[in-house]
Scaffold this motif. Structure first.
Motif, PDB file in Angstrom:
ATOM      1  N   UNK A 275       0.816  -1.223   0.000  1.00  0.00           N
ATOM      2  CA  UNK A 275       0.000   0.000   0.000  1.00  0.00           C
ATOM      3  C   UNK A 275       0.847   1.270   0.000  1.00  0.00           C
ATOM      4  N   UNK A 276       1.980   1.246   0.692  1.00  0.00           N
ATOM      5  CA  UNK A 276       2.781   2.469   0.826  1.00  0.00           C
ATOM      6  C   UNK A 276       3.452   2.893  -0.476  1.00  0.00           C
ATOM      7  N   UNK A 277       3.530   2.005  -1.457  1.00  0.00           N
ATOM      8  CA  UNK A 277       4.127   2.414  -2.736  1.00  0.00           C
ATOM      9  C   UNK A 277       3.241   2.072  -3.931  1.00  0.00           C
ATOM     10  N   UNK A 278       1.974   1.894  -3.663  1.00  0.00           N
ATOM     11  CA  UNK A 278       1.028   1.468  -4.692  1.00  0.00           C
ATOM     12  C   UNK A 278       0.757   2.559  -5.733  1.00  0.00           C
ATOM     13  N   UNK A 279       0.758   3.824  -5.308  1.00  0.00           N
ATOM     14  CA  UNK A 279       0.473   4.926  -6.231  1.00  0.00           C
ATOM     15  C   UNK A 279       1.684   5.147  -7.139  1.00  0.00           C
ATOM     16  N   UNK A 280       1.434   5.185  -8.439  1.00  0.00           N
ATOM     17  CA  UNK A 280       2.515   5.302  -9.421  1.00  0.00           C
ATOM     18  C   UNK A 280       2.108   6.282 -10.517  1.00  0.00           C
ATOM     19  N   UNK A 281       3.086   6.600 -11.373  1.00  0.00           N
ATOM     20  CA  UNK A 281       2.815   7.391 -12.570  1.00  0.00           C
ATOM     21  C   UNK A 281       3.138   6.543 -13.802  1.00  0.00           C
ATOM     22  N   UNK A 282       2.673   6.991 -14.944  1.00  0.00           N
ATOM     23  CA  UNK A 282       2.997   6.299 -16.190  1.00  0.00           C
ATOM     24  C   UNK A 282       4.505   6.272 -16.399  1.00  0.00           C
ATOM     25  N   UNK A 283       5.196   7.346 -16.051  1.00  0.00           N
ATOM     26  CA  UNK A 283       6.658   7.370 -16.189  1.00  0.00           C
ATOM     27  C   UNK A 283       7.290   6.236 -15.384  1.00  0.00           C
ATOM     28  N   UNK A 284       6.847   6.066 -14.139  1.00  0.00           N
ATOM     29  CA  UNK A 284       7.406   5.025 -13.284  1.00  0.00           C
ATOM     30  C   UNK A 284       7.155   3.638 -13.873  1.00  0.00           C
ATOM     31  N   UNK A 285       5.963   3.417 -14.403  1.00  0.00           N
ATOM     32  CA  UNK A 285       5.634   2.106 -14.961  1.00  0.00           C
ATOM     33  C   UNK A 285       6.385   1.867 -16.275  1.00  0.00           C
ATOM     34  N   UNK A 286       6.568   2.902 -17.055  1.00  0.00           N
ATOM     35  CA  UNK A 286       7.373   2.755 -18.271  1.00  0.00           C
ATOM     36  C   UNK A 286       8.804   2.341 -17.919  1.00  0.00           C
ATOM     37  N   UNK A 287       9.394   3.002 -16.939  1.00  0.00           N
ATOM     38  CA  UNK A 287      10.743   2.628 -16.509  1.00  0.00           C
ATOM     39  C   UNK A 287      10.732   1.201 -15.967  1.00  0.00           C
ATOM     40  N   UNK A 288       9.740   0.885 -15.146  1.00  0.00           N
ATOM     41  CA  UNK A 288       9.638  -0.450 -14.560  1.00  0.00           C
ATOM     42  C   UNK A 288       9.584  -1.521 -15.639  1.00  0.00           C
ATOM     43  N   UNK A 289       8.769  -1.316 -16.673  1.00  0.00           N
ATOM     44  CA  UNK A 289       8.628  -2.332 -17.721  1.00  0.00           C
ATOM     45  C   UNK A 289       9.841  -2.390 -18.637  1.00  0.00           C
ATOM     46  N   UNK A 290      10.540  -1.267 -18.825  1.00  0.00           N
ATOM     47  CA  UNK A 290      11.809  -1.322 -19.567  1.00  0.00           C
ATOM     48  C   UNK A 290      12.800  -2.201 -18.817  1.00  0.00           C
ATOM     49  N   UNK A 291      12.880  -2.018 -17.501  1.00  0.00           N
ATOM     50  CA  UNK A 291      13.811  -2.798 -16.680  1.00  0.00           C
ATOM     51  C   UNK A 291      13.380  -4.256 -16.643  1.00  0.00           C
ATOM     52  N   UNK A 292      12.096  -4.509 -16.414  1.00  0.00           N
ATOM     53  CA  UNK A 292      11.585  -5.886 -16.351  1.00  0.00           C
ATOM     54  C   UNK A 292      11.863  -6.633 -17.654  1.00  0.00           C
ATOM     55  N   UNK A 293      11.568  -5.983 -18.777  1.00  0.00           N
ATOM     56  CA  UNK A 293      11.764  -6.636 -20.068  1.00  0.00           C
ATOM     57  C   UNK A 293      13.243  -6.872 -20.345  1.00  0.00           C
ATOM     58  N   UNK A 294      14.075  -5.886 -20.021  1.00  0.00           N
ATOM     59  CA  UNK A 294      15.523  -6.047 -20.232  1.00  0.00           C
ATOM     60  C   UNK A 294      16.093  -7.148 -19.345  1.00  0.00           C
ATOM     61  N   UNK A 295      15.611  -7.244 -18.111  1.00  0.00           N
ATOM     62  CA  UNK A 295      16.088  -8.301 -17.215  1.00  0.00           C
ATOM     63  C   UNK A 295      15.788  -9.677 -17.809  1.00  0.00           C
ATOM     64  N   UNK A 296      14.555  -9.862 -18.291  1.00  0.00           N
ATOM     65  CA  UNK A 296      14.185 -11.160 -18.842  1.00  0.00           C
ATOM     66  C   UNK A 296      14.823 -11.400 -20.211  1.00  0.00           C
ATOM     67  N   UNK A 297      15.107 -10.333 -20.944  1.00  0.00           N
ATOM     68  CA  UNK A 297      15.864 -10.481 -22.182  1.00  0.00           C
ATOM     69  C   UNK A 297      17.263 -11.008 -21.881  1.00  0.00           C
ATOM     70  N   UNK A 298      17.861 -10.542 -20.784  1.00  0.00           N
ATOM     71  CA  UNK A 298      19.166 -11.064 -20.376  1.00  0.00           C
ATOM     72  C   UNK A 298      19.098 -12.549 -20.060  1.00  0.00           C
ATOM     73  N   UNK A 299      18.029 -12.953 -19.356  1.00  0.00           N
ATOM     74  CA  UNK A 299      17.837 -14.383 -19.115  1.00  0.00           C
ATOM     75  C   UNK A 299      17.745 -15.133 -20.446  1.00  0.00           C
ATOM     76  N   UNK A 300      16.948 -14.590 -21.352  1.00  0.00           N
ATOM     77  CA  UNK A 300      16.738 -15.254 -22.645  1.00  0.00           C
ATOM     78  C   UNK A 300      18.031 -15.327 -23.456  1.00  0.00           C
TER      79      UNK A 300
END
Length: 200
Positions: free
Chosen positions: A123-148
């Motif tokens: 709950x304490x970090x649930x509120x986000x912005x589109x910018x934060x989610x864009x950065x989050x998904x860039x990192x998430x996708x890049x992390x899994x691309x490294x696995x791949x």
């Protein structure tokens, strides 16, 4: 390019590179687990597509209408990280493309400071912005691309983006073997304990 366009471009590139890890492989090799925790190529794509739908859909109140039974409360743990025999490669690739289209529509429609809420975060970090989610998904996708990247190299030796990748030193197979042997020798020399021979 403005900040949103830059982030969006990075996300699109990483998506494309992740999907390309399937190219030229048969059904067994895209599905087989190559780590003790079961990491596999098609499962990575299923996972990234699934979470991208959630982050750019549910988080910003934009219903996606995609059935994702592997993310339901009654699904078995990690069901989004592997593909059952009755789930086809075409279905997972289509899910990846659908996720990209839905996400792109959200990114195009909203400003970077648009607010959303991630219901599966504390709950304490649930509120986000589109910018934060864009950065989050860039990192998430890049992390899994490294696995791949690593999985694909283990399967057939294809590294990076394939032949001609400017990030890889051009070497013959023999040169790579010699390079690896030098690294192995350095690791053994630095270790005070004798190590078993590593698999070739």
């Amino acid at each position: 390019m403005n900040e949103k366009e830059i982030l969006h471009r990075y996300l699109r590139l990483r998506r494309t590179e992740l999907l390309a890890k399937l190219d030229g492989l048969d059904e067994y090799n895209v599905r087989r687990p190559l780590t003790p925790t079961g990491t596999n190529l098609l499962g990575l794509i299923k996972h990234v597509a699934s979470v991208e739908i959630g982050y750019f859909g549910e988080v910003f109140g934009r219903p996606h209408g995609q059935p994702l039974p592997w993310l339901e409360n009654d699904a078995e743990p990690d069901a989004d990280l592997w593909v059952t025999p009755d789930e086809t490669r075409d279905q997972i690739v289509a899910l990846h493309r659908t996720a990209a289209a839905l996400s792109d529509a959200t990114i195009d429609a909203l400003p970077l400071d648009a607010e959303g809420a991630v219901p599966w975060w504390p709950a304490e970090r649930r509120r986000v912005t589109l910018q934060q989610i864009l950065v989050h998904m860039c990192v998430e996708t890049a992390q899994h691309l490294g696995h791949a990247d690593i999985l694909r190299e283990l399967i057939d030796g294809t590294a990076g983006k394939g032949p001609g990748d400017p990030n890889l030193t051009p070497r013959t197979a023999e040169d790579w073997a010699a390079h690896r042997a030098r690294i192995e020798a350095a690791a053994r020399a630095a270790s005070p304990v004798s190590r078993p021979a590593s698999p070739q």
